[in-house]
Write an enzyme that holds these catalytic residues in place. Structure first.
Site, PDB file in Angstrom:
ATOM      1  N   SER A  15       4.017   3.762  -3.136  1.00  0.00           N
ATOM      2  CA  SER A  15       2.566   3.553  -3.324  1.00  0.00           C
ATOM      3  C   SER A  15       2.373   2.247  -4.071  1.00  0.00           C
ATOM      4  O   SER A  15       3.290   1.777  -4.766  1.00  0.00           O
ATOM      5  CB  SER A  15       1.992   4.699  -4.159  1.00  0.00           C
ATOM      6  OG  SER A  15       0.674   4.404  -4.577  1.00  0.00           O
TER       7      SER A  15
ATOM      8  N   TYR B 135       2.313  10.422 -11.363  1.00  0.00           N
ATOM      9  CA  TYR B 135       2.350   9.852 -10.002  1.00  0.00           C
ATOM     10  C   TYR B 135       2.876   8.419 -10.053  1.00  0.00           C
ATOM     11  O   TYR B 135       3.770   8.052  -9.293  1.00  0.00           O
ATOM     12  CB  TYR B 135       0.942   9.905  -9.411  1.00  0.00           C
ATOM     13  CG  TYR B 135       0.825   9.385  -7.992  1.00  0.00           C
ATOM     14  CD1 TYR B 135       1.320  10.118  -6.914  1.00  0.00           C
ATOM     15  CD2 TYR B 135       0.198   8.174  -7.721  1.00  0.00           C
ATOM     16  CE1 TYR B 135       1.204   9.655  -5.611  1.00  0.00           C
ATOM     17  CE2 TYR B 135       0.078   7.700  -6.423  1.00  0.00           C
ATOM     18  CZ  TYR B 135       0.584   8.449  -5.372  1.00  0.00           C
ATOM     19  OH  TYR B 135       0.463   7.977  -4.078  1.00  0.00           O
TER      20      TYR B 135
HETATM   21  N1  LIG Z   1      -3.738   7.868   0.977  1.00  0.00           N
HETATM   22  C1  LIG Z   1      -3.466   6.895   0.119  1.00  0.00           C
HETATM   23  O1  LIG Z   1      -4.357   6.129  -0.291  1.00  0.00           O
HETATM   24  C2  LIG Z   1      -2.042   6.682  -0.357  1.00  0.00           C
HETATM   25  C3  LIG Z   1      -1.751   5.508  -1.042  1.00  0.00           C
HETATM   26  C4  LIG Z   1      -0.441   5.296  -1.483  1.00  0.00           C
HETATM   27  C5  LIG Z   1       0.553   6.226  -1.215  1.00  0.00           C
HETATM   28  N2  LIG Z   1       0.228   7.369  -0.533  1.00  0.00           N
HETATM   29  C6  LIG Z   1       1.310   8.332  -0.291  1.00  0.00           C
HETATM   30  O2  LIG Z   1       1.327   8.696   1.070  1.00  0.00           O
HETATM   31  C7  LIG Z   1       1.943   9.980   1.195  1.00  0.00           C
HETATM   32  C8  LIG Z   1       1.094  10.852   2.104  1.00  0.00           C
HETATM   33  O3  LIG Z   1      -0.142  11.120   1.471  1.00  0.00           O
HETATM   34  P1  LIG Z   1      -1.518  11.190   2.270  1.00  0.00           P
HETATM   35  O4  LIG Z   1      -2.359  10.080   1.804  1.00  0.00           O
HETATM   36  O5  LIG Z   1      -1.273  11.345   3.711  1.00  0.00           O
HETATM   37  O6  LIG Z   1      -2.147  12.521   1.626  1.00  0.00           O
HETATM   38  P2  LIG Z   1      -2.304  14.013   2.180  1.00  0.00           P
HETATM   39  O7  LIG Z   1      -3.157  14.039   3.384  1.00  0.00           O
HETATM   40  O8  LIG Z   1      -2.698  14.819   0.995  1.00  0.00           O
HETATM   41  O9  LIG Z   1      -0.829  14.397   2.649  1.00  0.00           O
HETATM   42  C9  LIG Z   1       0.142  14.857   1.760  1.00  0.00           C
HETATM   43  C10 LIG Z   1       1.220  15.559   2.574  1.00  0.00           C
HETATM   44  O10 LIG Z   1       2.259  15.973   1.692  1.00  0.00           O
HETATM   45  C11 LIG Z   1       2.539  17.350   1.898  1.00  0.00           C
HETATM   46  N3  LIG Z   1       2.898  17.973   0.635  1.00  0.00           N
HETATM   47  C12 LIG Z   1       2.247  17.883  -0.554  1.00  0.00           C
HETATM   48  N4  LIG Z   1       2.858  18.633  -1.480  1.00  0.00           N
HETATM   49  C13 LIG Z   1       3.913  19.227  -0.858  1.00  0.00           C
HETATM   50  C14 LIG Z   1       4.911  20.125  -1.273  1.00  0.00           C
HETATM   51  N5  LIG Z   1       4.962  20.619  -2.525  1.00  0.00           N
HETATM   52  N6  LIG Z   1       5.846  20.532  -0.375  1.00  0.00           N
HETATM   53  C15 LIG Z   1       5.814  20.079   0.882  1.00  0.00           C
HETATM   54  N7  LIG Z   1       4.889  19.212   1.355  1.00  0.00           N
HETATM   55  C16 LIG Z   1       3.950  18.793   0.486  1.00  0.00           C
HETATM   56  C17 LIG Z   1       1.242  17.932   2.451  1.00  0.00           C
HETATM   57  O11 LIG Z   1       1.532  19.051   3.290  1.00  0.00           O
HETATM   58  P3  LIG Z   1       1.106  20.569   2.957  1.00  0.00           P
HETATM   59  O12 LIG Z   1      -0.218  20.535   2.285  1.00  0.00           O
HETATM   60  O13 LIG Z   1       1.118  21.220   4.303  1.00  0.00           O
HETATM   61  O14 LIG Z   1       2.202  21.047   2.079  1.00  0.00           O
HETATM   62  C18 LIG Z   1       0.696  16.786   3.289  1.00  0.00           C
HETATM   63  O15 LIG Z   1       1.215  16.831   4.597  1.00  0.00           O
HETATM   64  C19 LIG Z   1       2.098  10.528  -0.232  1.00  0.00           C
HETATM   65  O16 LIG Z   1       3.429  10.332  -0.671  1.00  0.00           O
HETATM   66  C20 LIG Z   1       1.158   9.646  -1.038  1.00  0.00           C
HETATM   67  O17 LIG Z   1       1.568   9.530  -2.380  1.00  0.00           O
HETATM   68  C21 LIG Z   1      -1.035   7.624  -0.110  1.00  0.00           C
END
Ligand SMILES: NC(=O)c1ccc[n+]([C@@H]2O[C@H](COP(=O)([O-])OP(=O)(O)OC[C@H]3O[C@@H](n4cnc5c(N)ncnc54)[C@H](OP(=O)(O)O)[C@@H]3O)[C@@H](O)[C@H]2O)c1
Length: 281
Positions: free
Chosen positions: A146, A159
Site C-alpha cells: 500500500s 496497517y
Molecule cells: N482500496 C484501496 O484503496 C487500497 C489501497 C492500498 C492497498 N490496498 C490493499 O489491497 C488489498 C485488497 O483490498 P481491497 O481494497 O480490495 O479491499 P476489500 O474489498 O475489503 O478486499 C479485502 C479482501 O481481503 C479478504 N480478507 C480480509 N480479511 C481476511 C481474512 N482474515 N482472511 C481471509 N481473507 C480476508 C476479503 O475477503 P473476505 O471478506 O471474503 O474474507 C476481501 O476479499 C488489501 O491488502 C489492501 O490493504 C487497498
C-alpha cells in the site's frame, strides 16, 4: 506490451479474491486464460467471482476459502492449494484489512490482529509456498502492499506498520532469491474504489463501516488489476498503481520533508475523518 497469452496454462492463487482489487485481478487473469484458485472467507462471494471468471475465460477455477487469522486453516490451505489445479505459478498476496483509529484509540488485540492478517499471515504463506517454487526454479510471489507501506498513514497505525513490514520482507526476499528463478514483486496501490474503507477496523475491532472520501474518489479496480497482472508477467519488481500527483508528492515529502508531510497528512486526515463521521450520521 505483455502478451496475456502468457497466462494460459498458468495456475494463479489469489487471496482476497472475494471483492475489490482481488476480484478484479481474478477477472483479469481469467481473461488471459489462467487457472485460478480463489481465496477469502466468504464462500458465497467466491462462488460469484468464480462464475464470472469462468465466463471471462478461465479454464479452471477452484475455491479455497479460509481465514488468514486462523493458523491451522492457513496451513491446511497452503498444503491443499498445489493439489487443486497443479503447481502454483503465481501467488497474489492481496487479502488484507485496514484501520480507522489512532494508535492510542486502538485496542492492543486489534493492533495485533491487523499485524497478523496483514503481515504475519502473509509471511507464513510465503514460507509455505516458496520451497516448491525454488525447487522448480520458477514462480512469482506478488504482494499487494500500500502507499501506507511507503509513508505511515494517519489513523492506520498497525496497517501502516504491517504494510511497511511486508514491503521490507519482499525487498529482503528479492535479494536472497537472486538467481533462484523466483520473481518477487511488490505492488503499492494508492486509493482504489473498493470496500476497504467500510471493512476497515475501528479501535474496538468492529468494522468502521463508513465511506472514506479518498477511497470513494479513488481509481477504478479494473485498470489497477491490469497493471498488477502485467507486473506479475513482466520484469517489474516494485510497482506503484493508482498513484496520482498528490500521492507521488506525499511519498516524496514523507522521505524528504517528513515534518511537513506529517502536518499535511494530519490536516487531510482530520478533514476526511470529519467527512466520514458526517456521512455516518
Ligand atoms: N482500496 C484501496 O484503496 C487500497 C489501497 C492500498 C492497498 N490496498 C490493499 O489491497 C488489498 C485488497 O483490498 P481491497 O481494497 O480490495 O479491499 P476489500 O474489498 O475489503 O478486499 C479485502 C479482501 O481481503 C479478504 N480478507 C480480509 N480479511 C481476511 C481474512 N482474515 N482472511 C481471509 N481473507 C480476508 C476479503 O475477503 P473476505 O471478506 O471474503 O474474507 C476481501 O476479499 C488489501 O491488502 C489492501 O490493504 C487497498
Amino acid at each position: 506490451m505483455i502478451a496475456m497469452t502468457r497466462l494460459v496454462g498458468k495456475v494463479v492463487w489469489i487471496t482476497g479474491a472475494s471483492s475489490g482489487i482481488g476480484e478484479a485481478v481474478a477477472l483479469e487473469a481469467a481473461r488471459g486464460g489462467a487457472a485460478l484458485i480463489l481465496s477469502g472467507r466468504r464462500r458465497d462471494a467466491l462462488e460469484r467471482v468464480a462464475a464470472a471468471c469462468v465466463a471471462a475465460g478461465s479454464a479452471r477455477t477452484a475455491l479455497l476459502p479460509f481465514d488468514l487469522a486462523d493458523a491451522q486453516a492457513r496451513a491446511a490451505a497452503c498444503d491443499l492449494a498445489p493439489s487443486l489445479l497443479g503447481p502454483i505459478d503465481i501467488v497474489v498476496l492481496n487479502a488484507g484489512v485496514s484501520q480507522r483509529a489512532t494508535f492510542l484509540d486502538t485496542a492492543p488485540e486489534v493492533f495485533d490482529r491487523v499485524m497478523h492478517v496483514d503481515f504475519t499471515a502473509q509471511a507464513d504463506i510465503v514460507r509455505r509456498c516458496l520451497p516448491a517454487m525454488v525447487a522448480r526454479r520458477s514462480g512469482c510471489l506478488l504482494a499487494i502492499a500500500s502507499v501506507a507501506g511507503l509513508a505511515g498513514a494517519p489513523r492506520r497505525p498497525a496497517y501502516s506498520a504491517a504494510k511497511h513490514a511486508l514491503a521490507g520482507l519482499f525487498q529482503n526476499l528479492r535479494a536472497d532469491l537472486v538467481g533462484s528463478g523466483v520473481r518477487i514483486v511488490t505492488v503499492y496501490p494508492g486509493f482504489v474504489r473498493t470496500a476497504v474503507d467500510r471493512n476497515a477496523l475501528a479501535g474496538d475491532g468492529t468494522p468502521a463501516g463508513v465511506e472514506d472520501p479518498d477511497v470513494a474518489g479513488g481509481f477504478d479496480p479494473a485498470p489497477v488489476a491490469r497493471r498488477i497482472v502485467r507486473a506479475a508477467l513482466s520484469g517489474a519488481v516494485e510497482v506503484r498503481v493508482a498513484f496520482d500527483v498528490r500521492m507521488r508528492l506525499g511519498v516524496f515529502l514523507s522521505r524528504h520533508a517528513p515534518a511537513l508531510w506529517a502536518s499535511l497528512a494530519h490536516r487531510h486526515a482530520e478533514a476526511a475523518w470529519l467527512a466520514e463521521r458526517a456521512g455516518r450520521r
